[in-house]
Write a protein that holds these residues in place. Structure first.
Motif, PDB file in Angstrom:
ATOM      1  N   ALA A 221       0.809  -1.224   0.000  1.00 28.13           N
ATOM      2  CA  ALA A 221       0.000   0.000   0.000  1.00 28.13           C
ATOM      3  C   ALA A 221       0.840   1.271   0.000  1.00 28.13           C
ATOM      4  O   ALA A 221       0.334   2.344  -0.311  1.00 28.13           O
ATOM      5  CB  ALA A 221      -0.932   0.005   1.215  1.00 28.13           C
ATOM      6  N   ASN A 222       2.129   1.170   0.358  1.00 24.72           N
ATOM      7  CA  ASN A 222       2.972   2.366   0.389  1.00 24.72           C
ATOM      8  C   ASN A 222       3.165   2.920  -1.023  1.00 24.72           C
ATOM      9  O   ASN A 222       3.236   2.175  -1.996  1.00 24.72           O
ATOM     10  CB  ASN A 222       4.336   2.052   1.015  1.00 24.72           C
ATOM     11  CG  ASN A 222       4.238   1.718   2.490  1.00 24.72           C
ATOM     12  OD1 ASN A 222       3.194   1.907   3.113  1.00 24.72           O
ATOM     13  ND2 ASN A 222       5.308   1.202   3.050  1.00 24.72           N
ATOM     14  N   THR A 223       3.273   4.223  -1.114  1.00 26.98           N
ATOM     15  CA  THR A 223       3.371   4.875  -2.427  1.00 26.98           C
ATOM     16  C   THR A 223       4.673   4.557  -3.148  1.00 26.98           C
ATOM     17  O   THR A 223       4.756   4.710  -4.365  1.00 26.98           O
ATOM     18  CB  THR A 223       3.234   6.394  -2.282  1.00 26.98           C
ATOM     19  OG1 THR A 223       4.236   6.871  -1.349  1.00 26.98           O
ATOM     20  CG2 THR A 223       1.861   6.773  -1.761  1.00 26.98           C
ATOM     21  N   ASN A 224       5.699   4.121  -2.403  1.00 29.49           N
ATOM     22  CA  ASN A 224       6.985   3.821  -3.043  1.00 29.49           C
ATOM     23  C   ASN A 224       7.083   2.368  -3.508  1.00 29.49           C
ATOM     24  O   ASN A 224       8.135   1.928  -3.965  1.00 29.49           O
ATOM     25  CB  ASN A 224       8.133   4.112  -2.073  1.00 29.49           C
ATOM     26  CG  ASN A 224       8.182   3.120  -0.911  1.00 29.49           C
ATOM     27  OD1 ASN A 224       7.149   2.610  -0.495  1.00 29.49           O
ATOM     28  ND2 ASN A 224       9.358   2.880  -0.383  1.00 29.49           N
ATOM     29  N   THR A 225       5.989   1.598  -3.411  1.00 33.23           N
ATOM     30  CA  THR A 225       6.019   0.209  -3.860  1.00 33.23           C
ATOM     31  C   THR A 225       6.199   0.176  -5.371  1.00 33.23           C
ATOM     32  O   THR A 225       5.372   0.693  -6.117  1.00 33.23           O
ATOM     33  CB  THR A 225       4.715  -0.516  -3.469  1.00 33.23           C
ATOM     34  OG1 THR A 225       4.511  -0.385  -2.060  1.00 33.23           O
ATOM     35  CG2 THR A 225       4.794  -1.987  -3.837  1.00 33.23           C
ATOM     36  N   GLY A 226       7.299  -0.428  -5.815  1.00 32.53           N
ATOM     37  CA  GLY A 226       7.648  -0.392  -7.228  1.00 32.53           C
ATOM     38  C   GLY A 226       7.277  -1.655  -7.984  1.00 32.53           C
ATOM     39  O   GLY A 226       6.778  -2.634  -7.417  1.00 32.53           O
ATOM     40  N   SER A 227       7.546  -1.637  -9.266  1.00 33.99           N
ATOM     41  CA  SER A 227       7.174  -2.751 -10.135  1.00 33.99           C
ATOM     42  C   SER A 227       7.920  -4.040  -9.776  1.00 33.99           C
ATOM     43  O   SER A 227       7.377  -5.136  -9.921  1.00 33.99           O
ATOM     44  CB  SER A 227       7.454  -2.377 -11.590  1.00 33.99           C
ATOM     45  OG  SER A 227       8.831  -2.075 -11.791  1.00 33.99           O
ATOM     46  N   THR A 228       9.176  -3.908  -9.298  1.00 38.25           N
ATOM     47  CA  THR A 228       9.940  -5.104  -8.941  1.00 38.25           C
ATOM     48  C   THR A 228       9.292  -5.846  -7.785  1.00 38.25           C
ATOM     49  O   THR A 228       9.318  -7.076  -7.732  1.00 38.25           O
ATOM     50  CB  THR A 228      11.388  -4.731  -8.567  1.00 38.25           C
ATOM     51  OG1 THR A 228      11.974  -3.986  -9.630  1.00 38.25           O
ATOM     52  CG2 THR A 228      12.231  -5.967  -8.317  1.00 38.25           C
ATOM     53  N   ALA A 229       8.676  -5.100  -6.855  1.00 40.92           N
ATOM     54  CA  ALA A 229       7.996  -5.732  -5.720  1.00 40.92           C
ATOM     55  C   ALA A 229       6.817  -6.568  -6.205  1.00 40.92           C
ATOM     56  O   ALA A 229       6.628  -7.717  -5.778  1.00 40.92           O
ATOM     57  CB  ALA A 229       7.528  -4.671  -4.731  1.00 40.92           C
ATOM     58  N   PHE A 230       6.009  -6.006  -7.104  1.00 37.08           N
ATOM     59  CA  PHE A 230       4.854  -6.743  -7.613  1.00 37.08           C
ATOM     60  C   PHE A 230       5.293  -7.927  -8.481  1.00 37.08           C
ATOM     61  O   PHE A 230       4.706  -9.011  -8.412  1.00 37.08           O
ATOM     62  CB  PHE A 230       3.952  -5.805  -8.417  1.00 37.08           C
ATOM     63  CG  PHE A 230       3.193  -4.829  -7.575  1.00 37.08           C
ATOM     64  CD1 PHE A 230       2.093  -5.228  -6.833  1.00 37.08           C
ATOM     65  CD2 PHE A 230       3.594  -3.497  -7.507  1.00 37.08           C
ATOM     66  CE1 PHE A 230       1.389  -4.321  -6.046  1.00 37.08           C
ATOM     67  CE2 PHE A 230       2.896  -2.587  -6.719  1.00 37.08           C
ATOM     68  CZ  PHE A 230       1.796  -3.000  -5.983  1.00 37.08           C
TER      69      PHE A 230
END
Length: 293
Positions: A221-230
């Motif tokens: 949910a954090n705004t800094n969650t990037g594509s690599t995390a997903f």
């Protein structure tokens, strides 16, 4: 930026895996769910792939990370992977006639057969020595400067260092540098490295990594969650991981708390204010039209 780091070092990373057997993992003393989950997952992946792996940190693990698989393997120094045991006996000419061994179940018996004069030494005179190997490749997890791990490993020209971090103040030391503040977690970096390189990715490894990503991104949910995390999370789900809510004392790894209702205000006062409000409105409200006669 993130993808370029993986492609830039892909051949070098795979070559280090192929050409080395002994690996060490050093976790920052500032332990979080993220960096500890990433380090233990890497330890499991290397071990499951047939590598000799050791994991160390200068401090004992926090209670909050005690549920991670492999936490019992964390040590405070590199003892070396044991390669050989030497049993040292006092030696006198003609005292020992023969040495043999035999296996009984899971026990190996080493038999020392005496000569005619018998054996004169006692059990206290027998010494057992072990020799081992030190890591030839070191992974540093969440460590910002080389000084932070100098006491744990002897740096030399043959030692290869792989630096993994998402801190903006990391010193970018090492031979392979997977460092960028654009990464929302260290676990997503380690997860992608494990998957891309073909290391064994078992369910326990995947779950550790998922816990690290969830904790660091506030359950994505954090705004800094990037594509690599997903991207990494999708891989982990396919390898048996599940999303779990992680609660940490460390603010960096703390998922946002559930909504809590405000404390109830003084109820009689609210009712009194409502009555006053309706009374004022009744006095100001225009009268309804009367029916015509």
């Amino acid at each position: 930026m993130q993808d370029s780091l993986f492609s830039q070092y892909r051949n070098q990373f795979n070559a280090l895996l192929d050409n080395n057997q002994d690996f060490g993992i050093i976790v920052s003393s500032n332990q979080t769910m993220d960096n500890m989950a990433a380090a233990l997952a890497l330890y499991l992946a290397l071990s499951d792939s047939g590598k000799n792996a050791q994991i160390v940190s200068l401090v004992d693990p926090k209670v909050e990370v005690s549920n991670l698989v492999g936490i019992d393997k964390l040590k405070k120094s590199f003892d070396g992977i044991v390669k050989q045991y030497v049993i040292a006996l006092p030696y006198r000419e003609n005292e020992i006639e023969k040495i043999s061994y035999n296996a009984e179940g899971t026990t190996l018996n080493i038999n020392v057969i005496a000569g005619e004069g018998g054996i004169t030494f006692s059990e206290q005179d027998i010494k057992i020595q072990k020799t081992g190997s030190t890591p030839s490749v070191i992974f540093t997890i969440g460590i910002q400067t080389q000084e932070e791990y100098n006491s744990l490993v002897q740096v030399n020209e043959n030692l290869k260092v792989i630096n993994i971090d998402n801190s903006g103040v990391n010193g970018n030391y090492g031979d392979l540098v997977y460092v960028s503040p654009m990464f929302s977690s260290i676990s997503e970096v380690v997860g992608k490295l494990i998957y891309d390189s073909g290391l064994v990715l078992e369910q326990d490894t995947a779950q550790n990594l998922m816990n690290g990503i969830v904790a660091s991104t506030g359950d994505f949910a954090n705004t800094n969650t990037g594509s690599t995390a997903f991207e990494t999370a999708g891989i982990l789900l396919r390898h048996g991981a599940i999303r779990q809510r992680i609660k940490m004392n460390d603010k960096k790894d703390q998922i946002r708390p559930e909504f809590q209702p405000r404390p109830k205000t003084n109820q009689p006062l609210i009712e009194k204010q409502k009555q006053q409000f309706h009374g004022q409105n009744q006095g100001n409200r225009p009268q309804q039209n009367q029916p015509r006669n």
